[in-house]
Scaffold this motif. Structure first.
Motif, short mmCIF file in Angstrom:
data_model
loop_
_atom_site.label_atom_id
_atom_site.label_comp_id
_atom_site.label_asym_id
_atom_site.label_seq_id
_atom_site.Cartn_x
_atom_site.Cartn_y
_atom_site.Cartn_z
N ALA A 1 0.82 -1.21 -0.04
CA ALA A 1 0.05 0.02 0.04
C ALA A 1 1.06 1.26 -0.05
O ALA A 1 2.09 1.14 0.53
CB ALA A 1 -0.95 0.14 1.27
N ALA A 2 0.38 2.21 -0.46
CA ALA A 2 1.22 3.43 -0.67
C ALA A 2 0.26 4.74 -0.75
O ALA A 2 -1.01 4.73 -1.01
CB ALA A 2 1.94 3.64 -1.88
N PHE A 3 0.78 5.81 0.00
CA PHE A 3 0.21 7.08 0.13
C PHE A 3 1.02 8.14 -0.57
O PHE A 3 2.27 8.31 -0.18
CB PHE A 3 -0.41 7.44 1.46
N PHE A 4 0.61 8.89 -1.33
CA PHE A 4 1.13 10.19 -1.83
C PHE A 4 0.52 11.47 -1.57
O PHE A 4 -0.82 11.67 -1.88
CB PHE A 4 1.41 9.81 -3.53
N HIS A 5 1.33 12.39 -1.19
CA HIS A 5 0.85 13.60 -0.83
C HIS A 5 1.55 14.81 -1.43
O HIS A 5 2.85 14.64 -1.63
CB HIS A 5 0.80 13.86 0.51
N LYS A 6 0.93 15.92 -1.94
CA LYS A 6 1.56 17.01 -2.57
C LYS A 6 2.15 17.98 -1.60
O LYS A 6 3.18 18.53 -1.84
CB LYS A 6 0.69 17.80 -3.40
N ASP A 7 1.45 17.92 -0.18
CA ASP A 7 2.31 18.93 0.64
C ASP A 7 1.80 18.35 2.30
O ASP A 7 1.21 17.35 2.26
CB ASP A 7 1.65 20.26 0.46
N ILE A 8 2.30 19.20 3.23
CA ILE A 8 2.14 18.76 4.55
C ILE A 8 0.69 18.90 4.86
O ILE A 8 0.39 18.01 5.63
CB ILE A 8 2.90 19.82 5.40
N ARG A 9 -0.16 20.01 4.30
CA ARG A 9 -1.41 19.98 4.83
C ARG A 9 -2.19 18.77 4.40
O ARG A 9 -3.18 18.28 5.19
CB ARG A 9 -2.12 21.22 4.32
#
Length: 450
Positions: A49-57
């Motif tokens: 499983a993976a999670f990608f986020h563009k920023d801290i918020r």
């Protein structure tokens, strides 16, 4: 998409050599600006499983939602509603029948399904305000490519695995990536520190002022005088995401909400709302009082939006001198599924033609599955780690994988059963309701011959 799918399989192959089962880091440029946040988890059985986020918020929004799921979610609807506030991109490898039809078509066109792989990547956008569609698009595809291209560069997976699993709250390991040299560096102990947790108001998406009394006091006191009858009963009032997030085909952008009021026996009002608007909520309550021509002596609310609703209605409740609190007692509204609420909102005869699920005594023929006990399997599983109970994502992955195993067993032995039959069986097996909904939703979108 071909680049994304092929890259994910390269990542999956690369993780075989890595022992660290949970990895998280903020990838920054040379000036320290965050380019993306990546979180990976895997085990020796090939689960990924993976999670990608563009920023801290965006990262904080997802973590906050998952904390709420663990702390306060008691029903399937609670979990769906809170999950609806998550952000980012989620990827999990699952059997083909759990891939949505749109993504399955992509896999077919690219020839990936012809390779007869055991598991296929399911890519979900958590950013869409409508939960009926979860396909990544636009800038999300660009972010996926960016993260995956970094992950498959030589040495980066091992570098990510070298970051600490346990870190201080509101921090992330910091990896510096030089775009020119294509080299990444992690200095032991180097972290990104970010602000305190996002506020509750920011988490639910409320950007307005602190709620006050928006109705002229004269109007409120006149209504109070005209309605002489105060009844010693408790009414429940709930602000919720609308069932249109889970059912129907409405195309309107942005979150939909509903205000639900119930007596101690049934739902008596459902009011659709377009936004988090305390003014509108107060007017709805005033109109309800005028229609009922009596005032309940006590109000109770609960759920993820409860603090916002209480702040919105307290100015009115105080004038009427009514007790209004956030409760934990058994809820009438919780006995209504999102499917049932959607039916009440849209049907011409809402109280006549909705069939609730029967008790599943008729599923005694499925007792052959009793050899499998989800808790026993978890206890004996060798994929658990020393601190697994603290890893929210890890728990979700493990539970989902075992839920899928039960579902596949059921489908193979009962190919002509309905999705409701499968749901009842998984409930009987004490599978997490959130996982059941994910499975049912995936199958209903796919082409499995139920």
């Amino acid at each position: 998409m071909e680049e994304i799918y092929n890259g994910l399989y390269q990542v999956l192959d690369g993780l075989v050599e890595i022992e660290n089962e949970l990895m998280s880091a903020a990838i920054c440029n040379q000036t320290g600006k965050i380019q993306f946040i990546v979180q990976l988890m895997h085990n020796k059985e090939g689960e990924f499983a993976a999670f990608f986020h563009k920023d801290i918020r965006e990262y904080q929004q997802r973590i906050k939602a998952e904390q709420y799921i663990l702390e306060m979610a008691e029903t399937e609807e609670d979990m769906d509603e809170i999950e609806g506030l998550r952000k980012g991109i989620q990827i999990i490898f699952v059997p083909l029948q759990f891939i949505s039809e749109s993504q399955k078509n992509n896999l077919r066109e690219l020839g990936i399904t012809r390779k007869k792989k055991k598991l296929y990547p399911l890519i979900l956008s958590l950013n869409d305000s409508k939960l009926l569609t979860r396909n990544v698009k636009g800038s999300e595809l660009t972010l996926c490519k960016k993260v995956i291209n970094w992950l498959i560069q030589e040495g980066n997976l091992a570098l990510l695995a070298s970051t600490p699993k346990k870190i201080k709250k509101n921090t992330l390991p910091k990896i510096i990536y030089n775009q020119n040299t294509k080299k990444s560096i992690y200095e032991k102990g180097e972290i990104i520190e970010f602000e305190d947790e996002i506020s509750y108001e920011e988490f639910i998406g409320y950007k307005g002022e602190k709620p006050k009394l928006y109705i002229p006091e004269f109007s409120v006191f006149r209504l109070k005088k005209n309605i002489q009858l105060t009844v010693p009963v408790t009414f429940e009032i709930r602000f919720m995401l609308s069932p249109t997030h889970f059912y129907g085909k409405e195309e309107k952008k942005g979150p939909h909400y509903i205000l639900v009021v119930a007596s101690d026996e049934e739902v008596i009002m459902i009011e659709p709302l377009d936004e988090l608007d305390p003014r509108h909520i107060q007017h709805v309550l005033m109109e309800l009082y005028m229609e009922l021509q009596f005032i309940p002596v006590r109000w109770v609310t609960r759920g993820i939006f409860a603090p916002f609703l209480k702040d919105s209605l307290d100015p009115l409740m105080n004038i009427f001198k009514l007790e209004f609190h956030i409760g934990t007692e058994e809820s009438i509204i919780d006995t209504y599924s999102f499917e049932h609420l959607y039916h009440l909102m849209t049907s011409d005869s809402p109280f006549l033609d909705f069939e609730e699920f029967d008790e599943f005594d008729e599923f005694d023929e499925y007792d052959e599955f009793d050899d499998y006990n989800l808790n026993d399997i978890r206890e004996s599983s060798k994929v658990t780690t020393e601190d697994r109970e603290d890893d929210i994502v890890d728990i979700e992955l493990e539970a989902f994988q075992w839920a899928v195993t039960f579902a596949i067993e059921f489908m193979e032995k009962h190919p002509h059963s309905s999705l409701k039959d499968l749901e009842k069986y998984l409930i009987k097996k004490q599978v997490n309701p959130k996982m059941i909904l994910s499975i049912i939703r995936a199958l209903s979108e796919g082409d499995y011959p139920f």
